[in-house]
Write an enzyme that holds these catalytic residues in place. Structure first.
Site, PDB file in Angstrom:
ATOM      1  N   HIS A  54      14.978 -38.409  -5.874  1.00 20.04           N
ATOM      2  CA  HIS A  54      14.181 -38.693  -4.677  1.00 20.04           C
ATOM      3  C   HIS A  54      12.741 -38.226  -4.825  1.00 20.04           C
ATOM      4  CE1 HIS A  54      17.785 -40.024  -2.646  1.00 20.04           C
ATOM      5  NE2 HIS A  54      18.391 -38.978  -3.180  1.00 20.04           N
TER       6      HIS A  54
ATOM      7  N   LYS B   5       5.396  -4.403  -3.503  1.00 19.51           N
ATOM      8  CA  LYS B   5       6.747  -4.187  -2.973  1.00 19.51           C
ATOM      9  C   LYS B   5       6.659  -3.904  -1.482  1.00 19.51           C
ATOM     10  CE  LYS B   5      11.055  -3.512  -4.504  1.00 19.51           C
ATOM     11  NZ  LYS B   5      11.721  -4.645  -5.157  1.00 19.51           N
TER      12      LYS B   5
ATOM     13  N   ARG C 185       3.599  -0.429  -4.908  1.00 19.95           N
ATOM     14  CA  ARG C 185       3.419  -0.949  -3.555  1.00 19.95           C
ATOM     15  C   ARG C 185       2.058  -1.600  -3.353  1.00 19.95           C
ATOM     16  NH1 ARG C 185       6.609   0.264   0.657  1.00 19.95           N
ATOM     17  NH2 ARG C 185       8.553   1.072  -0.109  1.00 19.95           N
TER      18      ARG C 185
ATOM     19  N   CYS D 150       0.843  -1.200   0.000  1.00 17.89           N
ATOM     20  CA  CYS D 150       0.000   0.000   0.000  1.00 17.89           C
ATOM     21  C   CYS D 150       0.882   1.255   0.000  1.00 17.89           C
ATOM     22  CB  CYS D 150      -0.938   0.089   1.190  1.00 17.89           C
ATOM     23  SG  CYS D 150      -2.001  -1.327   1.425  1.00 17.89           S
TER      24      CYS D 150
ATOM     25  N   GLU E 233       7.204 -15.395 -10.330  1.00 22.43           N
ATOM     26  CA  GLU E 233       6.476 -14.230  -9.822  1.00 22.43           C
ATOM     27  C   GLU E 233       6.063 -13.256 -10.923  1.00 22.43           C
ATOM     28  OE1 GLU E 233       8.545 -11.716  -7.018  1.00 22.43           O
ATOM     29  OE2 GLU E 233      10.441 -11.988  -8.049  1.00 22.43           O
TER      30      GLU E 233
ATOM     31  N   GLU F 222      16.563 -18.535  -6.637  1.00 26.45           N
ATOM     32  CA  GLU F 222      16.223 -17.164  -7.015  1.00 26.45           C
ATOM     33  C   GLU F 222      15.735 -17.098  -8.466  1.00 26.45           C
ATOM     34  OE1 GLU F 222      15.468 -14.557  -5.737  1.00 26.45           O
ATOM     35  OE2 GLU F 222      15.823 -12.962  -7.170  1.00 26.45           O
TER      36      GLU F 222
ATOM     37  N   ASN G 128      -1.689   2.145   6.031  1.00 26.90           N
ATOM     38  CA  ASN G 128      -0.860   0.981   5.670  1.00 26.90           C
ATOM     39  C   ASN G 128      -0.671   0.172   6.939  1.00 26.90           C
ATOM     40  OD1 ASN G 128      -0.542   2.101   3.185  1.00 26.90           O
ATOM     41  ND2 ASN G 128       1.654   2.470   3.367  1.00 26.90           N
ATOM     42  N   GLY G 129      -0.701  -1.147   6.820  1.00 25.74           N
ATOM     43  CA  GLY G 129      -0.486  -1.996   7.989  1.00 25.74           C
ATOM     44  C   GLY G 129      -1.716  -2.814   8.297  1.00 25.74           C
TER      45      GLY G 129
ATOM     46  N   TRP H 262      -3.150  -2.524  -1.442  1.00 24.08           N
ATOM     47  CA  TRP H 262      -2.938  -3.965  -1.625  1.00 24.08           C
ATOM     48  C   TRP H 262      -3.778  -4.618  -0.542  1.00 24.08           C
ATOM     49  CZ3 TRP H 262      -1.076  -8.207   1.075  1.00 24.08           C
ATOM     50  CH2 TRP H 262      -0.684  -9.319   0.315  1.00 24.08           C
TER      51      TRP H 262
ATOM     52  N   LYS I 158      12.100 -15.658  -9.606  1.00 26.05           N
ATOM     53  CA  LYS I 158      11.975 -14.543 -10.555  1.00 26.05           C
ATOM     54  C   LYS I 158      11.007 -14.923 -11.663  1.00 26.05           C
ATOM     55  CE  LYS I 158      13.115 -12.102  -8.930  1.00 26.05           C
ATOM     56  NZ  LYS I 158      13.501 -11.527  -7.709  1.00 26.05           N
TER      57      LYS I 158
END
Ligand code: F6R
Length: 609
Positions: free
Chosen positions: A504, A604, A27, A2, A488, A481, A101-102, A75, A485
C-alpha cells in the site's frame, strides 16, 4: 531530562558535584555547570558541551574551593546550548544561583513583567526567570521568596537554589519533576535521580509537589507550600552502587542488554507461586475484572511499543478490547473513560511528563489505573491506584532495553493473572503458559549467547542509508521497537511496517541492496511473511530473517541471512526476537562510532512535554 545535584558538607563541593553529574550525564549532555559558595562569595562556572569540558576547566573540581554548591547537566529546552544558557542561572544582582529541571510555561509573561521593572536578563532560558524572581521577591527570607516564586510560576520544576546571603544552606523545591534529598553524616545532598548520590548515601527523602527542603550540614528541614514544617519519611534505596556502574562493559547499553535474563527473573519469578500468578500490586477483584469494558494502555516511546505487543497478547487472551495510545496524544484527544475502564500506564522512569498527564486525565475521568514502573517511588507509581514494579534495576543507557523486556514480562503476567481470575482458560493450558513464562530468563540467556553472528551481520550493513523492519501481529509490534532502537542510536533512517501494508505504499522505497529485517516468528502467519519477503526480494532487497528454529529451514529458502531465536508461546515471542535486534542496533552504532549511551538530541526520562 537534565540532571541536578547539590551538596553541603565538609568535603570540597565541586568534585562531589562533578562526580554526581557524571552519573546524571545520561539525562542531558549539551552543557553543564556548578555554583559554589566559598570565602570570596558565590562562584559559578559553566560550559557548553559534554561534562568533560567543565571537568577539564575545573580540573576535576580541584580549582574551585568551597563546601556548599549545586550543579546541573542540561538538555536544552529554552535557548540553544551555550555557556550563557547553561545552568546555574544567576540573578541580576548575583544573589541567587539556580539549577532547574522542567519548563516554566509562563516564563515570557514573568520575564516581561520583570523587565518592565528594570531587571536585566542575559539568557534565553526559562530558568533565569526563577533566579531573577527570587532576588526580586527576596526581603531577607529565602523561604518566603521561594514561596512567592512558586505561587507565580506555572509548569514543572525541580529547583536547586543557593543564596549569597545564606552560605551555609542549600534550598530545593519541586513540582511535577523529581527531586530527592539524600541524608548523610555531616553532609546532605539533593539530586534529581538517586544514582547521582548512591556513592555517598542510600538514605533519602522524596519531595512532594511544592514541598521545600532546606539543607544544612547537620540535617534537612522540610516545609509545605504554606511554609508549615513537614515531617518526612526516610527511605532506604535498595539499588547498590555497582548497579549504576558499567561493570567492565564498554557501554551501559551492552551491560543492560546482557542483564536482561537476570532482570526478567526478578520480574517474573517472585510473581509465580505454586502454579499461580500472584500480583501483590493489584487489588482488582474477579468481579471488577469481569466488569471491565475495555483496557487502555498508555505510554511513550519504547514503553508504548510494549503496549503494541500487549494489544495483540491481551486481546487474544482476554477477548476484551484493548486500545493503545501514545501518551502525548491520549491526553489531548478527549478519551472516553469511566469506572469500567482500566488504564494501564507503562513507564520505566515513572516521571515522563506526557505519561503522567495521561494518568491524571484517566483518574480525573474516574477510570481505574494500574502502572508498570521501574523506578520505585516515582510520581507515576505514587499516583496510580495500583502499581507493579519491574525490578529491572537502574537503566542508565538512553536507549531502553531491559526496561522493555521486563515491561513485556509484566504485561504477560497481568494478562495471565486476569485469565486465571476469570477462569476462562483450562487449567492445564494456563499452567503450560506459566511454565513458558518462567522459562523466559533461560531462553533470553541462550539467545544472547549468540552475539558473534549478529556482530558479523552488523559489520556488513553499518553503512546502510535506510533499513526497514517488517512483521505481522506481535512480530510487527517487535519491529516497531527494533526500528526505534536502531534509529535512535545509529542515526540510520529506519521504519517498521506490517507485512500486509507494504503493497500500500512503502514497497516503493525498496531498491537494489536495501536491507529489510523480516521478523517471522508467528507460525500461523509465516506463509504470509514469506510472500512479503519474496515481494521485497523481487525489488532487490537484502533480507535478514529473525525466526524460530522450527521455521528456520523454510525461511532460509528466501532470506539472505537468518537468526533463530528460541521458540515460546506466540504472544511472548517479541521477548525473544527483540534480543538480536537490540544487539544489531548496538553493533551498528558502535561500528559507526556513535556515542551509544548518549545519542544526539536525546536524554533519559522526558520530564517536559
Ligand atoms: C527509547 C526510550 C524512550 C522511552 C520513553 C518513555 O529507547 O527509552 O522512547 O521509552 O521516553 O520513557 P519512560 O518509560 O521512562 O516513560
Amino acid at each position: 531530562m537534565c540532571g541536578i545535584v547539590g551538596y553541603i558538607g565538609e568535603e570540597q563541593a565541586a568534585p562531589v558535584l562533578l562526580g554526581g553529574l557524571k552519573k546524571l550525564e545520561y539525562r542531558g549532555y549539551d552543557s553543564a555547570g556548578v555554583a559554589v559558595h566559598n570565602s570570596s562569595g558565590l562562584h559559578v562556572v559553566k560550559a557548553k558541551g559534554r561534562l568533560a569540558v567543565l571537568d577539564g576547566i575545573l580540573e576535576g573540581g580541584a580549582t574551585l574551593p568551597g563546601t556548599v554548591g549545586i550543579g546541573h547537566t542540561r538538555w536544552a529546552t529554552h535557548g540553544a546550548p551555550s555557556d550563557v544558557n547553561s545552568h546555574p542561572q544567576v540573578s541580576d544582582g548575583g544573589l541567587f544561583a539556580v539549577v532547574h529541571n522542567g519548563i516554566i510555561e509562563n516564563y515570557l509573561y514573568l520575564k516581561n513583567h520583570l523587565k518592565r521593572r528594570g531587571v536585566a536578563f542575559v539568557s534565553d532560558t526559562d530558568t533565569e526567570v526563577v533566579a531573577q524572581m527570587l532576588e526580586y521577591y527576596y526581603k531577607g527570607d529565602v523561604l518566603q521568596a521561594i514561596r512567592q516564586v512558586t505561587d507565580r510560576v506555572e509548569g514543572s520544576y525541580a529547583l536547586g537554589i543557593i543564596c549569597a546571603h545564606c552560605p551555609e544552606k542549600v534550598f530545593a523545591v519541586r513540582k511535577d519533576s523529581p527531586l530527592i534529598v539524600g541524608l548523610g553524616q555531616g553532609e546532605n545532598f539533593i539530586a534529581s535521580d538517586v544514582t547521582a548520590i548512591l556513592g555517598h548515601t542510600r538514605r533519602i527523602c522524596r519531595l512532594k509537589d511544592r514541598e521545600i527542603a532546606v539543607l544544612e550540614r547537620g540535617g534537612a528541614r522540610f516545609f509545605d507550600a504554606e511554609l508549615d514544617p513537614v515531617e518526612k519519611q526516610e527511605e532506604l534505596v535498595e539499588w547498590d552502587v555497582a548497579a549504576a556502574e558499567k561493570g567492565g562493559y564498554e557501554h551501559f547499553m551492552m551491560k543492560e542488554i546482557c542483564e536482561q535474563p537476570e532482570a526478567l527473573g526478578k520480574t517474573i519469578s517472585p510473581r509465580i507461586r505454586e502454579g499461580r500468578v500472584v500480583l501483590d500490586g493489584i487489588r482488582l477483584s474477579k468481579e471488577e475484572i469481569e466488569g471491565l469494558s475495555r483496557i487502555y494502555i498508555v505510554a511513550c516511546g519504547t514503553s508504548y511499543h510494549v503496549g503494541a505487543v500487549a494489544k495483540y497478547a491481551m486481546e487474544k487472551l482476554l477477548r476484551l478490547p484493548i486500545e493503545v495510545d501514545v501518551a502525548s496524544e491520549f491526553r489531548y484527544r478527549e478519551p472516553i473513560l469511566d469506572s469500567r475502564t482500566l488504564v494501564i500506564i507503562i513507564s520505566q522512569s515513572g516521571e515522563t511528563a506526557d505519561t503522567l498527564a495521561a494518568l491524571r486525565e484517566a483518574k480525573r475521568q474516574g477510570a481505574r489505573t494500574l502502572s508498570i514502573v521501574n523506578v520505585v517511588g516515582s510520581t507515576i507509581a505514587s499516583e496510580s491506584d495500583d502499581v507493579l514494579y519491574t525490578w529491572a534495576g537502574p537503566e542508565i543507557a538512553v536507549a531502553s532495553t531491559k526496561a522493555y523486556s521486563t515491561q513485556l514480562a509484566m504485561i504477560y503476567l497481568i494478562a495471565l493473572y486476569m485469565v486465571q481470575e476469570l477462569g476462562t482458560m483450562p487449567q492445564q493450558e494456563l499452567a503450560g503458559l506459566l511454565a513458558q513464562l518462567e522459562n523466559l530468563p533461560r531462553l533470553a540467556e541462550r539467545c544472547l549467547a549468540e552475539k558473534k553472528e549478529i556482530q558479523y551481520f552488523a559489520s556488513r550493513y553499518f553503512n546502510a542509508g535506510d533499513i526497514y523492519f517488517i512483521g505481522r501481529n506481535v512480530d510487527y509490534a517487535a519491529s516497531l521497537e527494533a526500528s526505534l532502537k536502531l534509529k535512535e542510536i545509529s542515526y540510520i533512517h529506519s521504519e517498521a511496517y506490517t507485512g500486509g501494508e507494504l503493497k500500500h505504499g512503502p514497497i516503493s522505497l525498496i531498491e537494489e541492496g536495501t536491507l529489510v529485517v523480516a521478523i517471522c516468528t508467528c507460525r500461523r502467519l509465516f506463509e504470509k511473511m514469506m510472500a512479503n519477503i519474496r515481494e521485497v526480494k523481487a525489488r532487490g532487497a537484502v533480507v535478514l530473517g529473525i525466526t524460530t528454529p522450527q521455521l528456520a529451514e523454510a525461511l532460509a529458502q528466501e532470506a539472505d541471512c537468518l537468526f533463530a531465536v528460541p521458540d515460546t508461546a506466540e504472544f511472548m515471542l517479541p521477548s525473544m526476537s527483540i534480543l538480536p535486534l537490540q544487539l544489531f542496533a548496538y553493533y551498528v552504532a558502535s561500528m559507526k562510532g556513535c556515542d551509544i549511551d548518549k545519542p544526539r538530541n536525546l536524554a533519559k526520562s522526558v520530564t517536559v512535554e
